[in-house]
Structures are given as C-alpha cells and as structure tokens.
Design a protein around this motif. Structure first.
Motif, short mmCIF file in Angstrom:
data_model
loop_
_atom_site.label_atom_id
_atom_site.label_comp_id
_atom_site.label_asym_id
_atom_site.label_seq_id
_atom_site.Cartn_x
_atom_site.Cartn_y
_atom_site.Cartn_z
N VAL A 125 0.83 -1.20 0.00
CA VAL A 125 0.00 0.00 0.00
C VAL A 125 0.87 1.25 0.00
N LYS A 126 1.96 1.23 0.75
CA LYS A 126 2.85 2.38 0.80
C LYS A 126 3.40 2.71 -0.58
N GLU A 127 3.85 1.70 -1.31
CA GLU A 127 4.41 1.92 -2.64
C GLU A 127 3.33 2.36 -3.63
N LEU A 128 2.16 1.75 -3.52
CA LEU A 128 1.07 2.12 -4.42
C LEU A 128 0.67 3.58 -4.20
N LYS A 129 0.52 4.00 -2.94
CA LYS A 129 0.17 5.39 -2.65
C LYS A 129 1.23 6.35 -3.16
N ALA A 130 2.49 5.96 -3.02
CA ALA A 130 3.58 6.82 -3.50
C ALA A 130 3.51 7.01 -5.01
N ARG A 131 3.23 5.93 -5.74
CA ARG A 131 3.16 6.03 -7.19
C ARG A 131 1.95 6.86 -7.63
N LEU A 132 0.81 6.68 -6.98
CA LEU A 132 -0.37 7.47 -7.33
C LEU A 132 -0.17 8.93 -6.92
N GLY A 133 0.55 9.13 -5.82
CA GLY A 133 0.86 10.49 -5.39
C GLY A 133 1.71 11.23 -6.41
N GLU A 134 2.57 10.49 -7.09
CA GLU A 134 3.45 11.11 -8.09
C GLU A 134 2.67 11.69 -9.26
N ILE A 135 1.49 11.15 -9.55
CA ILE A 135 0.70 11.70 -10.65
C ILE A 135 -0.35 12.69 -10.14
N GLY A 136 -0.33 12.98 -8.83
CA GLY A 136 -1.21 14.00 -8.28
C GLY A 136 -2.33 13.49 -7.40
N MET A 137 -2.50 12.16 -7.28
CA MET A 137 -3.58 11.62 -6.44
C MET A 137 -3.11 11.53 -4.99
N GLN A 138 -3.03 12.66 -4.33
CA GLN A 138 -2.56 12.69 -2.95
C GLN A 138 -3.63 12.16 -2.00
N LYS A 139 -4.87 12.46 -2.28
CA LYS A 139 -5.99 12.00 -1.43
C LYS A 139 -6.79 10.98 -2.23
N LEU A 140 -6.82 9.75 -1.75
CA LEU A 140 -7.51 8.69 -2.48
C LEU A 140 -9.00 8.68 -2.14
N PHE A 217 -10.37 10.89 -12.05
CA PHE A 217 -9.44 11.89 -11.53
C PHE A 217 -8.71 12.62 -12.65
N VAL A 218 -8.13 11.86 -13.59
CA VAL A 218 -7.30 12.50 -14.61
C VAL A 218 -8.14 13.28 -15.62
N THR A 219 -9.35 12.80 -15.93
CA THR A 219 -10.18 13.55 -16.88
C THR A 219 -10.79 14.78 -16.21
#
Length: 313
Positions: A125-140, A217-219
């Motif tokens: 989960v830590k790695e997944l959150k980090a990768r999503l955070g890199e594209i701007g998804m800080q709050k899931l 999110f991205v759209t």
C-alpha cells in the motif's frame, strides 16, 4: 604427491546454457491495461482449475498462483501509468521531477521512455500510494481507501511466497496482526481453492475500483485546470464541450481505461464523454460564461482568446 579426488557430497551436473534472447516473444495485440489485467488473471485461474480438478492445490501451487495474481496487478499499474504519461499533459508535468537513471534515458527509445519511470514496485500500500501520489492523487477516494487493508494483506502473503517459499515470517505476522497470527509463525501458506478464488476476486474488485477512480481523476483534472485562471500550465488545446470537437482528445483517455474485451464491457465512447461533461457541469457553465463575456469586450482588448463552448451539444 598426487591430489586425491574428493567425491562431492552432492552430485552436480554440467551447467546448462541459457539463451535469454529465446525466452521472450512479442504479443501483437495491444489492449487496455484493465483488459490485460483481467485476461492475465483469468489465465491463472484456468491453470489453477486444471491443476485442482481432482485434488486440492498444493502449497507450492498456492504460492505460484498468488505470485501470478499480484504480478498481474503490478503490470496493470505500470502499464496504465506509463501510457498515461503519453496522453495526459498534467501527468507528464507531475512526473517531470521524477529521477531517472541517465543510462536508462540514453538506451530507451523516446516512445517507451515513460515506461522506464515505472520499474518501481506496487506490491504494498505504501508503494502504491507513492506512485499514485506522483501523478497527483494525494488523497484517495473512499472506495479505494476502504479496500487498501485487504490489498495490503494479500501483499504480505505474496511476500511470504516470494522470500520465504510460503512460510510466514515474524515481520509479516506482525504486519498482518500479531495477536491473530503469532501462533502461525513458521507455518506454510496452504490455501484452499475457495481461498484463492476470494483473493482473485478481491484483486479484481480492487483494480477495477482504482481504474474507475483514476480515470475520473485525470479527466476531471483537465477540466479543473482549464477552468482555473491561476493554473500555470500552458495548454495547447481546450475542451469545447462539443462531442464532435472533443472526441479526438477524449478518446485516448477512454481507450486507456475502458474494458473492451469480455463482459460487461465499458459504456460506449460517446456515453462516457457525456458522463464526463455532466459531472463537470458547473465548470462547463463557468467556462461558457467566461467565453460569452469575452464576446462582449470591446475590440482591441488584450484578454486572451477563448475557445468556443456550447452546452447544448
């Protein structure tokens, strides 16, 4: 004095030659990441069904199956995010500061360079959150957050299968919950067919949920950024909010996230576009109002040119 030949304790055969260039093949068909994920998971399910037609799965098979399921998940995220960087300017902007080895940048073709950014792991989960955070998804979104505990538990099982041949170690027992797992330390992962089916189903639900929310999110982010006068990103295009005009820009997002193979398939492209437009109705109205205001400005105004929008299309 002649050396005495010592017979080895374990007989060793000659080391075989392995040509790794013969171990891989290209797949001709290019599918969306979610279609690939489901196909990969189903392929593992077929192997499991054949192997357990007359008997319960062995511990070794259980480990291999879980490794396959998690590999399919990681491949989904790597493929999705690397392709997203090619079609979404805001994702590429967000990844602009991501470190990349010079040797990788030199050897990778330009069209596949973004994929090199995602050699990272998604197996926690830590790695997944980090990768999503890199594209701007800080709050899931809540739906993703509520599934993370289940995903993390499966990741800990995978860790046992990869690093301990299926045996539960102290750290994984601690992470899974020591009060419930302390007596199982040293135990061998040995799941039933139903258990493995539940793991597969949980991962499919998790990945589909992530797929839907990342798409939204991205759209939605493109509309928010274009609606924000303070946003510093330089857009080379704008949503017109007319399907015929926006189809070319919206289709790459749809193709990346849509499920085309299997049942149920995703909604058609046009319907997905109108859902996107309707979910951003307030921003559509704001952008239209600004455009209408710009029409009323005197000639010679220094205001920037606005792209025409039409809420009735």
């Amino acid at each position: 004095m002649m050396a005495v030949a010592v017979r080895p304790l374990v007989e060793v055969e000659p080391l075989p030659t392995i040509d790794t260039t013969q171990l891989f093949r290209h797949k001709g068909e290019v599918r969306s990441p979610i279609d690939n994920f489901i196909a990969n998971t189903n392929a593992i399910n077929v192997i499991l069904a054949r192997a357990t037609a007359d008997a319960d799965p062995s511990p070794e098979l259980c480990s291999i199956v879980v490794l396959g399921y998690l590999s399919a998940v990681e491949t989904y995220f790597r493929t999705l995010l690397s392709r997203l960087a090619h079609i979404d300017e805001l994702t590429m902007e967000a990844l602009g500061q991501k470190l990349l080895l010079f040797s990788v940048a030199m050897k990778r073709p330009r069209e596949s360079l973004a994929e090199a950014l995602y050699e990272d792991s998604f197996a926690s989960v830590k790695e997944l959150k980090a990768r999503l955070g890199e594209i701007g998804m800080q709050k899931l979104p809540t739906e993703i957050e509520s599934a993370l505990d289940t995903y993390e538990s499966i990741c800990h099982v995978r860790h046992c299968c990869v690093h301990r041949f299926g045996y539960l170690g102290n750290k994984n027992a601690h992470d899974l919950g020591m009060p419930k797992h302390h007596h199982l330390i040293g135990g061998l992962f040995s799941a039933s067919t139903e258990d493995l089916s539940n793991i597969a189903d949980a991962l499919q639900v998790f990945v589909k949920t992530c797929n839907n929310h990342i798409f939204k999110f991205v759209t939605d982010r493109t509309a928010k950024a274009q609606n924000d006068p303070k946003h510093t990103f330089e857009w080379g295009w704008r949503w017109s909010w007319r399907y015929k005009s926006d189809k070319k820009r919206f289709k790459p997002y749809y193709d990346l996230f849509a499920r085309v193979v299997g049942h149920p398939a995703s909604m058609p492209l046009k319907e997905a576009y109108h859902h996107f437009k309707d979910s951003n109705a307030s921003m559509v109205a704001n952008m239209t109002a600004r455009y209408n205001t710009s029409l009323q400005r005197p000639k010679g105004s220094t205001q920037p040119t606005k792209v025409k929008t039409d809420l009735t299309s």
